[in-house]
Write a protein that holds these residues in place. Structure first.
Motif, PDB file in Angstrom:
ATOM      1  N   LYS A 287       1.012  -1.372  -0.100  1.00 54.48           N
ATOM      2  CA  LYS A 287       0.029   0.102  -0.004  1.00 54.48           C
ATOM      3  C   LYS A 287       0.906   1.228  -0.099  1.00 54.48           C
ATOM      4  O   LYS A 287       0.506   2.052  -0.920  1.00 54.48           O
ATOM      5  N   LEU A 288       1.651   1.373   0.752  1.00 56.34           N
ATOM      6  CA  LEU A 288       2.612   2.347   0.949  1.00 56.34           C
ATOM      7  C   LEU A 288       3.546   2.792  -0.529  1.00 56.34           C
ATOM      8  O   LEU A 288       3.547   3.698  -0.852  1.00 56.34           O
ATOM      9  N   ASP A 289       4.066   1.476  -0.958  1.00 57.23           N
ATOM     10  CA  ASP A 289       4.775   1.564  -2.257  1.00 57.23           C
ATOM     11  C   ASP A 289       4.040   2.300  -3.253  1.00 57.23           C
ATOM     12  O   ASP A 289       4.287   3.201  -4.039  1.00 57.23           O
ATOM     13  N   SER A 290       2.677   1.746  -3.263  1.00 53.03           N
ATOM     14  CA  SER A 290       1.763   2.474  -4.558  1.00 53.03           C
ATOM     15  C   SER A 290       1.573   3.875  -4.224  1.00 53.03           C
ATOM     16  O   SER A 290       1.664   4.346  -5.170  1.00 53.03           O
ATOM     17  N   TYR A 291       1.285   3.998  -3.069  1.00 55.23           N
ATOM     18  CA  TYR A 291       0.702   5.294  -2.714  1.00 55.23           C
ATOM     19  C   TYR A 291       1.948   6.529  -3.034  1.00 55.23           C
ATOM     20  O   TYR A 291       1.718   7.517  -3.826  1.00 55.23           O
ATOM     21  N   ILE A 292       3.160   6.012  -2.606  1.00 58.05           N
ATOM     22  CA  ILE A 292       4.281   6.945  -2.729  1.00 58.05           C
ATOM     23  C   ILE A 292       4.662   7.068  -4.249  1.00 58.05           C
ATOM     24  O   ILE A 292       4.834   8.093  -5.029  1.00 58.05           O
ATOM     25  N   LYS A 293       4.529   5.995  -5.140  1.00 58.04           N
ATOM     26  CA  LYS A 293       4.954   6.107  -6.556  1.00 58.04           C
ATOM     27  C   LYS A 293       4.116   6.619  -7.252  1.00 58.04           C
ATOM     28  O   LYS A 293       4.350   7.161  -8.419  1.00 58.04           O
ATOM     29  N   ASN A 294       2.602   6.586  -6.695  1.00 58.21           N
ATOM     30  CA  ASN A 294       1.702   7.210  -7.536  1.00 58.21           C
ATOM     31  C   ASN A 294       1.702   8.843  -7.509  1.00 58.21           C
ATOM     32  O   ASN A 294       1.023   9.540  -8.230  1.00 58.21           O
ATOM     33  N   ARG A 295       2.354   9.314  -6.461  1.00 59.00           N
ATOM     34  CA  ARG A 295       2.431  10.551  -6.203  1.00 59.00           C
ATOM     35  C   ARG A 295       4.010  11.215  -6.103  1.00 59.00           C
ATOM     36  O   ARG A 295       3.968  12.618  -6.066  1.00 59.00           O
ATOM     37  N   CYS A 296       4.820  10.720  -6.078  1.00 58.67           N
ATOM     38  CA  CYS A 296       6.100  11.164  -6.079  1.00 58.67           C
ATOM     39  C   CYS A 296       6.468  12.149  -7.220  1.00 58.67           C
ATOM     40  O   CYS A 296       7.110  13.085  -7.314  1.00 58.67           O
ATOM     41  N   HIS A 297       6.051  11.822  -8.459  1.00 52.92           N
ATOM     42  CA  HIS A 297       6.160  12.637  -9.687  1.00 52.92           C
ATOM     43  C   HIS A 297       5.447  13.996  -9.550  1.00 52.92           C
ATOM     44  O   HIS A 297       5.966  14.902 -10.383  1.00 52.92           O
ATOM     45  N   GLU A 298       4.436  13.975  -8.788  1.00 51.56           N
ATOM     46  CA  GLU A 298       3.885  15.302  -8.356  1.00 51.56           C
ATOM     47  C   GLU A 298       4.748  16.341  -7.808  1.00 51.56           C
ATOM     48  O   GLU A 298       4.708  17.627  -8.123  1.00 51.56           O
ATOM     49  N   HIS A 299       5.823  15.669  -7.096  1.00 55.44           N
ATOM     50  CA  HIS A 299       6.473  16.555  -6.228  1.00 55.44           C
ATOM     51  C   HIS A 299       8.035  16.509  -6.954  1.00 55.44           C
ATOM     52  O   HIS A 299       8.956  16.814  -6.074  1.00 55.44           O
ATOM     53  N   ASN A 300       8.348  15.744  -8.140  1.00 54.48           N
ATOM     54  CA  ASN A 300       9.374  15.421  -8.737  1.00 54.48           C
ATOM     55  C   ASN A 300      10.635  15.064  -7.995  1.00 54.48           C
ATOM     56  O   ASN A 300      11.668  15.839  -7.725  1.00 54.48           O
ATOM     57  N   PHE A 301      10.093  13.991  -7.268  1.00 54.40           N
ATOM     58  CA  PHE A 301      11.402  13.234  -6.545  1.00 54.40           C
ATOM     59  C   PHE A 301      11.183  11.778  -6.806  1.00 54.40           C
ATOM     60  O   PHE A 301      10.333  11.226  -7.300  1.00 54.40           O
ATOM     61  N   ALA A 302      12.473  11.204  -6.789  1.00 53.98           N
ATOM     62  CA  ALA A 302      12.409   9.850  -7.239  1.00 53.98           C
ATOM     63  C   ALA A 302      12.400   8.990  -6.079  1.00 53.98           C
ATOM     64  O   ALA A 302      12.761   9.258  -4.881  1.00 53.98           O
ATOM     65  N   PHE A 303      11.595   7.772  -6.300  1.00 54.04           N
ATOM     66  CA  PHE A 303      11.196   6.844  -5.249  1.00 54.04           C
ATOM     67  C   PHE A 303      11.823   5.534  -5.996  1.00 54.04           C
ATOM     68  O   PHE A 303      11.053   4.969  -6.951  1.00 54.04           O
ATOM     69  N   ALA A 304      12.711   4.634  -5.101  1.00 51.95           N
ATOM     70  CA  ALA A 304      12.863   3.358  -5.678  1.00 51.95           C
ATOM     71  C   ALA A 304      12.095   2.196  -5.160  1.00 51.95           C
ATOM     72  O   ALA A 304      12.193   0.940  -5.582  1.00 51.95           O
ATOM     73  N   GLY A 305      11.185   2.343  -3.991  1.00 48.29           N
ATOM     74  CA  GLY A 305      10.413   1.128  -3.543  1.00 48.29           C
ATOM     75  C   GLY A 305      10.548   1.269  -2.039  1.00 48.29           C
ATOM     76  O   GLY A 305      11.097   2.147  -1.229  1.00 48.29           O
ATOM     77  N   ALA A 306       9.533   0.231  -1.369  1.00 50.92           N
ATOM     78  CA  ALA A 306       9.300   0.076   0.059  1.00 50.92           C
ATOM     79  C   ALA A 306       9.975  -1.248   0.411  1.00 50.92           C
ATOM     80  O   ALA A 306       9.438  -2.159  -0.200  1.00 50.92           O
ATOM     81  N   LEU A 307      10.681  -1.380   1.423  1.00 54.02           N
ATOM     82  CA  LEU A 307      10.916  -2.859   1.918  1.00 54.02           C
ATOM     83  C   LEU A 307      10.334  -2.950   3.212  1.00 54.02           C
ATOM     84  O   LEU A 307       9.953  -2.203   3.921  1.00 54.02           O
ATOM     85  N   PRO A 308       9.735  -4.213   3.384  1.00 58.97           N
ATOM     86  CA  PRO A 308       8.881  -4.926   4.430  1.00 58.97           C
ATOM     87  C   PRO A 308       9.522  -4.745   5.528  1.00 58.97           C
ATOM     88  O   PRO A 308      10.858  -5.155   5.811  1.00 58.97           O
ATOM     89  N   TYR A 309       8.744  -4.769   6.708  1.00 60.35           N
ATOM     90  CA  TYR A 309       9.153  -5.234   8.006  1.00 60.35           C
ATOM     91  C   TYR A 309       9.289  -6.853   8.021  1.00 60.35           C
ATOM     92  O   TYR A 309       8.249  -7.414   7.739  1.00 60.35           O
ATOM     93  N   ASP A 310      10.485  -7.096   8.193  1.00 56.93           N
ATOM     94  CA  ASP A 310      10.743  -8.480   8.145  1.00 56.93           C
ATOM     95  C   ASP A 310      11.147  -9.381   9.459  1.00 56.93           C
ATOM     96  O   ASP A 310      12.042  -9.057  10.243  1.00 56.93           O
TER      97      ASP A 310
END
Length: 861
Positions: A287-310
């Motif tokens: 959920k977090l990965d999808s949310y940030i990737k869908n919005r980071c372009h609006e603020h012009n910054f790169a996002f590589a992904g979200a790592l889980p609590y393992d």
């Protein structure tokens, strides 16, 4: 030939299906460039693509380049060949290593910034290095700002690469508390550069830190400054679990998004570059990965992904207990990576029978304590084709118990065991839960309780008890007699030491059982060289959840910093002088500010210092100022034996008696003259003066006693203007009142040579009150002619003129005012040549007093 490149490439790749693997493409470009003689540029491009697409088995990679993308690469290469040689040093000169590197070499380092308090980014560093170490022909290293032996040992074990660190955390807090932030940054950068040189590294991953008791803004600024000093763009990493643990209520994905956005903006506001960003230890990863990737372009910054609590990465190991207690492993080294459960730590103060009863019945996990049962459950989990998404829900777990342990198929017991196994509380059992599936206890017992030790070792050999005790910690409040007791224990348990499955035994000295248990309860869960399973898990997770392909592409596209900041310049300057250890003579040694500066130089070990003046006056003032100048040499010229030596040397070189009379003993005793003669005769490397006297008087002494350097047509000066974000060179603001066109050209060329000696790649603006051809007149024509002379004398220099100051330094204004600058100077100039002394002197003083700038100089050239 290069202009034909697009057509030639289409003829060879036109039949492609629209895209091809990067590796295949790189090989095609390589052979094509060799066949058509396109040159080294295309070979470099091909090599870069191969590095990016390296694959051991040669299979097609997910990332592809269409032919149109390649054409774009070739066009950029063509543009780079036709562009001005702005970055090349002037003919007849050679840029310093620092200067020659700017804008011409690939990125050589990257900074991982943990952007919140109590973050633990070791798993991220392991994942990043797993990507970076794949680069062929690259020697990669890892450097931490703060020393952490466990993380360093883990990286060494995982990758067999050089590792290093800057300072201890205690030193960090002390320096910040005393207000020595710049000195702390300097310490870290010096350690980094020494580490890099000693290991001849091509690329270094730096890991920064977040000082918990200081603000978000302070940490961003601190790390950003080191990023700029080392030319290391950021990877901004947010530890979601640590962030959540400090809040009074749960954070939404929107809250987390804004925190990572603010972190990126914070470091960018401090002049640092950001390669990408990521979040880790997240319990709502998708959920977090999808949310940030869908919005980071609006603020012009790169996002590589979200790592889980393992679960596996977060699980404590026996090795963590060993580190926490600084314990020695006496037995069972092979099992030291085993997982332990914090709720299963027991202080054994009771008798052996009561302890056995407690361990048999206390935890609901006793039903799977047996090693054979645990293996059967893990095997069933892996083979269960009905498992949805590779997990077991309660019904599937209950079926396993009914099939394998029917005598324990009590609903309440099974529910309790399932809850115990589900470490992350997500209602299902996954691979990580199974890795940690056991109910083994850690028993903490006094070293004198041999009965407990022998009883537990013996019980572990029974089929019913096998695996029930995970580790035994022997404690001793003192070191006295410990060695003898250990020898006695070995004689009693010698048979168990030969069994690789035997219970690990740790020895913790200077602890009683209660204190040891308290320390274990508060221990940090770390990844070390004894955490091979965790290291491998961190690699797998990073490759699975992080878009490593786009991240590496961004790293490849990032050029090194072309703007030299004030702190970069200061660091470079200090590093060079500290290495060279030159001898500097200070002519005005009796002045208070000179004494304070001398004490600072000596305390930092930057140079050897000689102070000129009355010895008693100097020592008395230094004592009052509490300035330690004990390592400085003090010379009173009026009492020095050197006066006669200098006088004789001067008179022997002048045959005319009237000239010889000018160099009298009285004149030589003047501190400025004496200091100049020290430099001339090799008794000092440099003279610093002008605090009381004028620049012209200082230059006059140099000309009179030393003369011009070979090839120098005109004596001029430069000022280094240290602005918050960059360093500019101003010339000539001190010596030449009304220079001619020829003089201005000489000043520009000399200033470029001086700038390169200080690691600045010259981009020269010849200043006037009009830009380009917008106006004409005697003053503008003088500057225009000077610019043309520079182009003739030093065609490789990046120079443009006439330019107004705003068009020279502001890219936005330059776009509107300058249309024909082929050298990339307009808007990016770093050497500013003023048309006369009146303009230059007032301009530098205005900037110095209104823009919070530090002016270094004037430096005579």
């Amino acid at each position: 030939m290069l202009t034909k490149a697009p057509r030639l490439l289409r003829s060879q790749l036109g039949a492609a299906s629209g895209s091809m693997s990067l590796k295949s493409l790189s090989e095609t470009i390589q052979s094509w460039s060799q066949a058509y003689g396109i040159g080294d540029g295309l070979k470099i491009a091909a090599t870069s693509l191969r590095n990016y697409a390296s694959s051991s088995d040669g299979t097609k990679l997910p990332g592809t380049y269409a032919p149109s993308n390649v054409l774009d690469v070739l066009r950029r290469y063509q543009q780079s060949q036709s562009a001005s040689p702005a970055e090349k040093p002037a003919s007849g000169t050679s840029a310093s290593p620092e200067a020659s590197k700017v804008g011409t070499t690939p990125l050589k380092s990257m900074l991982l910034y943990p952007c919140n308090r109590d973050a633990y980014p070791a798993s991220v560093s392991i994942g990043l290095l797993n990507v970076l170490t794949r680069m062929p022909s690259h020697k990669v290293g890892y450097f931490r700002f703060a020393h952490d032996p466990q993380t360093l040992s883990a990286i060494e074990e995982a990758y067999k690469i050089p590792t290093g660190s800057g300072v201890d955390l205690e030193h960090v807090h002390q320096m910040i508390h005393k207000g020595y932030v710049k000195d702390l940054q300097e310490d870290i950068v010096q350690s980094y550069e020494k580490f890099r040189r000693a290991n001849s590294l091509d690329f270094v991953l730096l890991e920064g830190f977040y000082v918990a008791d200081h603000s978000f803004a302070f940490n961003g600024e601190f790390n950003a400054m080191i990023s700029r000093m080392t030319d290391s763009p950021f990877v901004v990493a947010l530890d979601v679990h640590a962030l959540q643990s400090h809040g009074t209520q749960a954070l939404s994905v929107k809250d987390i998004y804004h925190y990572i956005l603010d972190s990126v903006r914070q470091v960018e506001a401090n002049g640092a570059k950001v390669t990408t960003s990521l979040v880790y230890r997240s319990k709502d990863t998708l959920k977090l990965d999808s949310y940030i990737k869908n919005r980071c372009h609006e603020h012009n910054f790169a996002f590589a992904g979200a790592l889980p609590y393992d679960t596996l990465l977060e699980a404590p190991q026996i090795t963590d207990i060993s580190h926490a207690l600084d314990a020695q492993c006496l037995n069972g080294e092979a099992s030291i990576e085993n997982i332990v459960r914090m709720k299963n730590v027991v202080i054994a103060t009771m008798n052996l029978g009561d302890l056995i009863d407690f361990l048999r019945t206390k935890s609901p996990m006793h039903v799977i304590c047996n090693r054979a049962t645990k293996r059967a459950m893990q095997t069933a989990f892996k083979k269960d084709t009905r498992a949805d998404d590779d997990v077991w829900r309660f019904e599937q777990f209950k079926e396993f118990i009914a099939r394998n342990l029917p005598q324990l198929a009590d609903q309440k017991t099974m529910e309790d065991v399932f809850a115990e196994l589900d470490l992350d509380g997500d209602g299902v059992l996954d691979e990580e839960d199974m890795e940690c599936a056991h109910g083994s206890y850690v028993v903490i017992v006094d070293i004198d309780r041999i009965d407990i030790l022998l009883g537990l070792l013996a019980a572990d050999k029974s089929s019913e008890w096998s695996g029930r005790v995970g580790a035994i910690v022997l404690t001793s409040e003192t070191t006295s007699g410990v060695a003898r007791k250990v020898e006695d224990i070995w004689r009693l348990v010698d048979g168990y030491r030969k069994d690789p499955t035997s219970i690990p035994i740790l020895l913790a000295v200077n602890y009683d059982t209660f204190t040891a248990a308290q320390r274990v309860a508060r221990m940090d869960i770390r990844i070390s060289d004894k955490s091979s399973r965790k290291i491998e898990r961190a690699r797998v997770l990073f490759d699975r959840y992080i878009d490593t392909e786009s991240m590496m592409q961004r790293i490849g596209e990032m050029a090194p910093e072309t703007v030299v900041s004030a702190r970069m310049f200061e660091h470079m300057l200090f590093s060079k002088v500290r290495e060279k250890q030159r001898h500097v003579v200070l002519a005005e040694g009796e002045e208070e500010n000179i004494l304070l500066a001398a004490a600072e130089v000596l305390s930092r070990g930057l140079a050897k210092i000689t102070l000129l003046g009355n010895r008693e006056t100097i020592t008395d003032k230094a004592r009052l100022l509490k300035a330690d100048i004990s390592d400085a040499v003090i010379i009173d010229p009026s009492k020095s034996d050197k006066v006669a030596e200098y006088e004789a040397a001067i008179k022997s070189s002048h045959t005319q008696s009237k000239e010889a009379e000018q160099y009298s003993k009285t004149a030589i005793c003047d501190p400025n003259v004496f200091g100049t003669l020290m430099v001339k005769h090799g008794d000092a490397d440099a003279l610093l003066t002008g605090y009381l006297s004028t620049t012209f008087a200082t230059a006059k002494q140099g000309l009179k006693y030393v003369g011009l350097a070979p090839g120098t047509e005109l004596v001029s000066s430069v000022l280094f203007m240290l602005l918050p974000r960059e360093v500019l060179v101003y010339a000539d603001c001190a010596l030449n009142p009304d220079p001619s066109s020829e003089d201005l050209a000489s000043i520009a060329i000399s200033s470029a040579k001086t700038a390169m000696k200080f690691g600045i790649t010259p981009r020269i603006a010849m200043l006037s009150y009009a830009t380009g051809t917008s106006n004409s007149g005697p003053l503008i024509d003088k500057v225009r002619k000077a610019y043309e002379l520079v182009r003739v004398r030093e065609p490789s220099l990046a120079c443009y003129g006439p330019l107004q100051y705003d068009a020279a330094t502001n890219p936005t204004i330059a776009k509107t005012k300058v249309k024909t600058d082929t050298h990339g100077v307009a808007g990016r100039a770093n050497i500013l040549i003023f048309p006369d002394l009146n303009t230059g002197n007032n301009a530098y003083k205005a900037v110095q007093n209104t823009a919070n700038a530090v002016a270094i100089g004037p430096l005579i050239q």
